[in-house]
Design an enzyme around this catalytic site. Sequence first.
Site, PDB file in Angstrom:
ATOM      1  N   HIS A 175       0.877  -1.186   0.000  1.00  0.00           N
ATOM      2  CA  HIS A 175       0.000   0.000   0.000  1.00  0.00           C
ATOM      3  C   HIS A 175       0.912   1.234   0.000  1.00  0.00           C
ATOM      4  CE1 HIS A 175      -2.744   2.948   1.916  1.00  0.00           C
ATOM      5  NE2 HIS A 175      -3.739   2.160   1.563  1.00  0.00           N
ATOM      6  N   GLN A 217      -4.431  -5.233   6.989  1.00  0.00           N
ATOM      7  CA  GLN A 217      -5.434  -6.159   6.453  1.00  0.00           C
ATOM      8  C   GLN A 217      -5.416  -7.507   7.172  1.00  0.00           C
ATOM      9  OE1 GLN A 217      -7.746  -5.376   4.373  1.00  0.00           O
ATOM     10  NE2 GLN A 217      -6.980  -3.385   3.717  1.00  0.00           N
ATOM     11  N   LYS A 260     -10.355  -0.824  10.383  1.00  0.00           N
ATOM     12  CA  LYS A 260     -10.509  -2.034   9.568  1.00  0.00           C
ATOM     13  C   LYS A 260     -10.821  -3.234  10.454  1.00  0.00           C
ATOM     14  CE  LYS A 260      -7.233  -0.288   6.178  1.00  0.00           C
ATOM     15  NZ  LYS A 260      -7.987   0.130   5.003  1.00  0.00           N
ATOM     16  N   CYS A 267      -4.879   2.453  -3.554  1.00  0.00           N
ATOM     17  CA  CYS A 267      -3.657   3.002  -2.943  1.00  0.00           C
ATOM     18  C   CYS A 267      -2.480   2.052  -3.140  1.00  0.00           C
ATOM     19  CB  CYS A 267      -3.850   3.295  -1.454  1.00  0.00           C
ATOM     20  SG  CYS A 267      -5.007   4.612  -1.155  1.00  0.00           S
ATOM     21  N   ASP A 322       3.229  -4.519   8.076  1.00  0.00           N
ATOM     22  CA  ASP A 322       2.002  -3.727   7.946  1.00  0.00           C
ATOM     23  C   ASP A 322       0.833  -4.699   8.065  1.00  0.00           C
ATOM     24  OD1 ASP A 322      -0.301  -2.629   6.939  1.00  0.00           O
ATOM     25  OD2 ASP A 322       0.616  -1.743   5.156  1.00  0.00           O
TER      26      ASP A 322
HETATM   27  N1  PLP Z   1      -1.686  -0.820   4.664  1.00  0.00           N
HETATM   28  C1  PLP Z   1      -2.637  -1.561   4.082  1.00  0.00           C
HETATM   29  C2  PLP Z   1      -2.304  -2.943   3.620  1.00  0.00           C
HETATM   30  C3  PLP Z   1      -3.922  -1.027   3.920  1.00  0.00           C
HETATM   31  O1  PLP Z   1      -4.871  -1.772   3.343  1.00  0.00           O
HETATM   32  C4  PLP Z   1      -4.190   0.284   4.372  1.00  0.00           C
HETATM   33  C5  PLP Z   1      -5.511   0.890   4.148  1.00  0.00           C
HETATM   34  O2  PLP Z   1      -6.202   0.547   3.204  1.00  0.00           O
HETATM   35  C6  PLP Z   1      -3.167   1.001   4.982  1.00  0.00           C
HETATM   36  C7  PLP Z   1      -1.921   0.426   5.126  1.00  0.00           C
HETATM   37  C8  PLP Z   1      -3.380   2.382   5.501  1.00  0.00           C
HETATM   38  O3  PLP Z   1      -4.266   2.358   6.566  1.00  0.00           O
HETATM   39  P1  PLP Z   1      -4.813   3.723   7.211  1.00  0.00           P
HETATM   40  O4  PLP Z   1      -5.342   4.527   6.061  1.00  0.00           O
HETATM   41  O5  PLP Z   1      -5.872   3.268   8.149  1.00  0.00           O
HETATM   42  O6  PLP Z   1      -3.670   4.381   7.879  1.00  0.00           O
END
Ligand code: PLP
Length: 420
Positions: A137, A217, A240, A378, A214
């Site tokens: 992401h 998900q 999430k 993203c 990270d």
């Molecule tokens: N990393 C992953 C794999 C994501 O799916 C997301 C959000 O879609 C993020 C990071 C970023 O999360 P946040 O926007 O809640 O900071």
Amino acid sequence: MSRSQAAKADARTGAALDVERIRADFPVLSRRVHGQPLAYLDNAATSQKPQSVIATLDRYYSEYNANIHRGVHTLSEEATAAFEDARRRIAAFINAGDAKQIIFVRGTTEAINLVAQSWGRGRLRQGDEIVITGLEHHSNIVPWQMLCEQTGAKLRVMPITDAGEIDLDAGRKLIGPATRLVAVSHISNALGTINPVAEIVRLAKEHGALTLVDGAQAVPHLAVDVQALGCDFYAFSGHKLFGPTGIGVLYGRAALLEQMPPWQGGGDMIKVVSFERTVYNDLPYKFEAGTPHIAGGIGLGAAIDYVQQTGLDAIARHEQALLEYATAAALRIPGLRLIGTARHKASILSFVMDGIHPHDLGTILDHQGVAIRTGHHCAMPIMERFRIPATARASFAFYNTAAEVDRLMAGITAAQKVFT
Ligand code: PLP
């Protein structure tokens, strides 16, 4: 959908959960969109909230709203106790050794930026390398690019295969003596691939590199044990995980967090301040400058309680069954191509259609009450890797049903009739 229809649909997926009872806990799931019952299939973007979380937020604001850590009055003590109790429950949820390793942040994005700036900025220099993967992401790409610009370090990217899996053989060649940190998503939001993070952590350790996972998900779908993974940092977002927006978590290895400087200055992150010198607070407060999202932290604790009562094993079984059911149905639709066919996947179905732009498909489905996401999610480098501008993405949570999958597929077939 009637109770018996839902039960029949769930029997088709072999669901182990009482999904109809669970759905009743989520008020928004009973609303209609464009006159149709809502089928919410955009859980990878954000998930819906159970009544217990909504009531927890309501109770905080109606009964004991106060600032924390600083007050001697009853409301402040109650709010502090609830906030710190949530921190302890979150620590247990991911098996962190100690609640002081749980730093409240705004979300995954802020957690990764915190590590990049606090750990990386003063340490990295030219010749150092940060390794990420082609499945990340933007929030696990851009903070590292910024850090590279600031320090002269180099960003290296493990390639991905046509199935959307990390090419570990190529990755092994990238991790070496110059690697200082490997940052990898536990589950890809765009493709659903479950990455072999334990193996990547082991590889990084062999070369003395740190690891950041990270987990945005992952935490809603599978049990996470940060100590078993052996990672140095783990990041996730509350929204999430059926909790509030604006709250998330950075887990870090205690010894490492102790060595890292604060990244923002202000109230609560200090012990003593004079114009000559400031003494910083202990963990985790050293990294929590200013008034935090108090209701959010308490609400995230309630969300975790809900997930644990439901049971992550049962959740994973139900979602895997839904994914298999949806994948088989999608493959029967002519002109539909799945993007992301990894052997190990979470409940995310990304696809493109001959002759229909994902945005048009998303709009048509919305008119039938079916909410999916369309776009680059993203993760523009993934779109580039597959030479497509966007995908349509359905992402399932434990409250979704096979009947909703049927409605998605019927909507796709109806859209095909409009466009071809
Ligand atoms: N990393 C992953 C794999 C994501 O799916 C997301 C959000 O879609 C993020 C990071 C970023 O999360 P946040 O926007 O809640 O900071």
